[in-house]
Design a protein around this motif. Structure first.
Motif, mmCIF file in Angstrom:
data_model
loop_
_atom_site.group_PDB
_atom_site.id
_atom_site.type_symbol
_atom_site.label_atom_id
_atom_site.label_comp_id
_atom_site.label_asym_id
_atom_site.label_seq_id
_atom_site.Cartn_x
_atom_site.Cartn_y
_atom_site.Cartn_z
ATOM 1 N N GLN A 55 0.846 -1.190 0.000
ATOM 2 C CA GLN A 55 0.000 0.000 0.000
ATOM 3 C C GLN A 55 0.881 1.240 0.000
ATOM 4 O O GLN A 55 1.908 1.278 0.674
ATOM 5 N N ASP A 56 0.493 2.244 -0.747
ATOM 6 C CA ASP A 56 1.222 3.508 -0.770
ATOM 7 C C ASP A 56 0.987 4.204 0.566
ATOM 8 O O ASP A 56 -0.162 4.470 0.929
ATOM 9 N N PRO A 57 2.036 4.492 1.336
ATOM 10 C CA PRO A 57 1.859 5.136 2.639
ATOM 11 C C PRO A 57 1.217 6.518 2.561
ATOM 12 O O PRO A 57 0.616 6.974 3.516
ATOM 13 N N TYR A 59 -1.001 7.541 -0.064
ATOM 14 C CA TYR A 59 -2.327 7.457 -0.679
ATOM 15 C C TYR A 59 -2.872 6.041 -0.482
ATOM 16 O O TYR A 59 -2.578 5.148 -1.287
ATOM 17 N N PRO A 60 -3.658 5.809 0.561
ATOM 18 C CA PRO A 60 -4.079 4.443 0.920
ATOM 19 C C PRO A 60 -4.807 3.658 -0.177
ATOM 20 O O PRO A 60 -4.743 2.438 -0.181
ATOM 21 N N GLN A 61 -5.471 4.326 -1.118
ATOM 22 C CA GLN A 61 -6.176 3.590 -2.175
ATOM 23 C C GLN A 61 -5.216 3.106 -3.260
ATOM 24 O O GLN A 61 -5.585 2.315 -4.105
ATOM 25 N N ARG A 62 -3.984 3.598 -3.229
ATOM 26 C CA ARG A 62 -3.014 3.266 -4.261
ATOM 27 C C ARG A 62 -2.086 2.159 -3.779
ATOM 28 O O ARG A 62 -1.841 2.007 -2.597
ATOM 29 N N ARG A 63 -1.560 1.368 -4.710
ATOM 30 C CA ARG A 63 -0.598 0.323 -4.417
ATOM 31 C C ARG A 63 0.688 0.606 -5.189
ATOM 32 O O ARG A 63 0.661 1.254 -6.237
ATOM 33 N N ILE A 64 1.784 0.079 -4.645
ATOM 34 C CA ILE A 64 3.080 0.262 -5.295
ATOM 35 C C ILE A 64 3.704 -1.109 -5.526
ATOM 36 O O ILE A 64 3.707 -1.966 -4.647
ATOM 37 N N LEU A 65 4.246 -1.285 -6.717
ATOM 38 C CA LEU A 65 4.970 -2.495 -7.084
ATOM 39 C C LEU A 65 6.446 -2.114 -7.147
ATOM 40 O O LEU A 65 6.844 -1.294 -7.976
ATOM 41 N N ALA A 66 7.245 -2.669 -6.229
ATOM 42 C CA ALA A 66 8.656 -2.313 -6.118
ATOM 43 C C ALA A 66 9.526 -3.558 -6.227
ATOM 44 O O ALA A 66 9.176 -4.616 -5.709
ATOM 45 N N ALA A 67 10.671 -3.418 -6.875
ATOM 46 C CA ALA A 67 11.601 -4.535 -7.034
ATOM 47 C C ALA A 67 12.335 -4.801 -5.722
ATOM 48 O O ALA A 67 12.771 -3.881 -5.041
ATOM 49 N N THR A 68 12.445 -6.087 -5.363
ATOM 50 C CA THR A 68 13.214 -6.483 -4.187
ATOM 51 C C THR A 68 14.489 -7.209 -4.589
ATOM 52 O O THR A 68 15.451 -7.248 -3.838
ATOM 53 N N LYS A 69 14.466 -7.816 -5.775
ATOM 54 C CA LYS A 69 15.623 -8.554 -6.271
ATOM 55 C C LYS A 69 15.553 -8.575 -7.787
ATOM 56 O O LYS A 69 14.469 -8.671 -8.359
ATOM 57 N N GLY A 70 16.687 -8.499 -8.390
ATOM 58 C CA GLY A 70 16.759 -8.621 -9.840
ATOM 59 C C GLY A 70 18.182 -8.919 -10.242
ATOM 60 O O GLY A 70 19.042 -8.068 -10.064
ATOM 61 N N ASN A 71 18.431 -10.104 -10.765
ATOM 62 C CA ASN A 71 19.794 -10.412 -11.162
ATOM 63 C C ASN A 71 19.922 -10.561 -12.674
ATOM 64 O O ASN A 71 20.848 -11.179 -13.167
ATOM 65 N N LEU A 72 18.988 -9.971 -13.396
ATOM 66 C CA LEU A 72 19.057 -10.005 -14.858
ATOM 67 C C LEU A 72 19.343 -8.628 -15.449
ATOM 68 O O LEU A 72 19.440 -8.478 -16.648
ATOM 69 N N ALA A 80 3.290 2.874 -9.354
ATOM 70 C CA ALA A 80 2.063 3.020 -8.572
ATOM 71 C C ALA A 80 0.858 2.698 -9.457
ATOM 72 O O ALA A 80 0.887 2.909 -10.669
ATOM 73 N N PHE A 81 -0.188 2.182 -8.822
ATOM 74 C CA PHE A 81 -1.436 1.909 -9.540
ATOM 75 C C PHE A 81 -2.596 1.875 -8.561
ATOM 76 O O PHE A 81 -2.400 1.812 -7.349
ATOM 77 N N ALA A 104 11.418 -0.773 -2.125
ATOM 78 C CA ALA A 104 10.833 -1.830 -1.306
ATOM 79 C C ALA A 104 11.217 -1.653 0.161
ATOM 80 O O ALA A 104 10.375 -1.793 1.054
ATOM 81 N N GLU A 105 12.475 -1.309 0.418
ATOM 82 C CA GLU A 105 12.941 -1.112 1.795
ATOM 83 C C GLU A 105 12.185 0.026 2.470
ATOM 84 O O GLU A 105 11.760 -0.092 3.617
ATOM 85 N N ALA A 106 12.016 1.147 1.760
ATOM 86 C CA ALA A 106 11.314 2.299 2.326
ATOM 87 C C ALA A 106 9.848 1.970 2.601
ATOM 88 O O ALA A 106 9.284 2.390 3.611
ATOM 89 N N LEU A 107 9.228 1.196 1.719
ATOM 90 C CA LEU A 107 7.835 0.795 1.938
ATOM 91 C C LEU A 107 7.708 -0.068 3.191
ATOM 92 O O LEU A 107 6.778 0.107 3.984
ATOM 93 N N LEU A 108 8.632 -0.998 3.383
ATOM 94 C CA LEU A 108 8.581 -1.857 4.567
ATOM 95 C C LEU A 108 8.842 -1.069 5.846
ATOM 96 O O LEU A 108 8.213 -1.316 6.874
ATOM 97 N N ARG A 109 9.758 -0.095 5.790
ATOM 98 C CA ARG A 109 10.009 0.753 6.965
ATOM 99 C C ARG A 109 8.763 1.574 7.295
ATOM 100 O O ARG A 109 8.379 1.706 8.450
ATOM 101 N N ALA A 110 8.125 2.142 6.283
ATOM 102 C CA ALA A 110 6.926 2.946 6.498
ATOM 103 C C ALA A 110 5.794 2.093 7.068
ATOM 104 O O ALA A 110 5.047 2.535 7.934
ATOM 105 N N THR A 111 5.694 0.864 6.597
ATOM 106 C CA THR A 111 4.674 -0.056 7.102
ATOM 107 C C THR A 111 4.902 -0.358 8.571
ATOM 108 O O THR A 111 3.980 -0.301 9.379
ATOM 109 N N ALA A 112 6.146 -0.654 8.927
ATOM 110 C CA ALA A 112 6.459 -0.979 10.326
ATOM 111 C C ALA A 112 6.235 0.220 11.233
ATOM 112 O O ALA A 112 5.678 0.099 12.319
ATOM 113 N N ALA A 113 6.649 1.410 10.777
ATOM 114 C CA ALA A 113 6.527 2.614 11.601
ATOM 115 C C ALA A 113 5.079 3.002 11.836
ATOM 116 O O ALA A 113 4.723 3.482 12.912
ATOM 117 N N GLY A 114 4.241 2.801 10.856
ATOM 118 C CA GLY A 114 2.865 3.250 10.987
ATOM 119 C C GLY A 114 1.859 2.153 11.265
ATOM 120 O O GLY A 114 0.666 2.387 11.203
#
Length: 189
Positions: A55-57, A59-72, A80-81, A104-114
């Motif tokens: 969830q976008d911290p 804008y709650p109605q919005r979602r974010i797709l973020a890369a966590t790993k990519g080795n290609l 956002a969507f 992805a890291e910032a989204l997880l930190r924001a989730t934990a904090a809030g």
């Protein structure tokens, strides 16, 4: 896990199919997305690409797709969507809103904090949806009810904003402010 994934990899290579594994976040407080997926670390270890949907911290109605790993290749930008109903077709569509600076890291930190604040906000939002479900209500009544429910004024206003509650003034002398959910019929019809 590696043995099972070796079989899936072979299936994908043989058929040309993409293999997609969906897993939920665990309860860890870590902001490192590689360690937040449920199950074995071997799952993300075997993957060529990992994505986090959050969830976008802001804008709650919005979602974010973020890369966590990519080795290609280089990590892609986060996107956002939001989902939008198409009533005449009876389906929901994805409406992309473009690139956003969230990682992805910032989204997880924001989730934990809030997390605690959002649970209070979530309860206030659910209450607000319930009390407005039968139609428009006077704003002053809702503020008074929120106080008796133990909902702080700041949380009440945040819930109103998050739910997209519409405020309209009655078109009468000394008209009251009336609140309604966005999908509620307008008061003046």
């Amino acid at each position: 896990v590696r043995r099972a994934f070796a079989s899936l990899k072979a299936l994908g290579e043989r058929t040309g199919a993409a293999i997609v594994v969906v897993r939920h976040l665990n309860k860890s407080a870590s902001a490192n997305p590689l360690y937040r997926g449920g199950g074995s670390i071997g799952i993300i270890g075997a993957a060529r690409c990992g994505l986090l949907l959050a969830q976008d911290p802001e804008y709650p109605q919005r979602r974010i797709l973020a890369a966590t790993k990519g080795n290609l290749g280089r990590p892609p930008a986060s996107l956002a969507f939001h989902l939008e109903a198409v009533p005449r077709l009876g389906v929901t569509r994805v409406v992309w809103a473009g690139e956003v600076p969230w990682t992805a890291e910032a989204l997880l930190r924001a989730t934990a904090a809030g997390e605690e604040e959002r649970s209070v906000l979530g309860e206030a939002r659910a209450w607000l949806r319930q009390v407005l479900a039968d139609g428009p209500r006077p704003a002053r009544e809702l503020v008074a009810e929120a106080r008796t429910m133990g909902i702080a004024l700041r949380t009440y206003h945040a819930a109103r904003k998050a739910e997209g509650v519409i405020a309209r003034k009655e078109q009468t002398a000394n008209g009251r402010w009336i609140l309604m959910l966005p999908e509620s019929p307008r008061q003046d019809r």
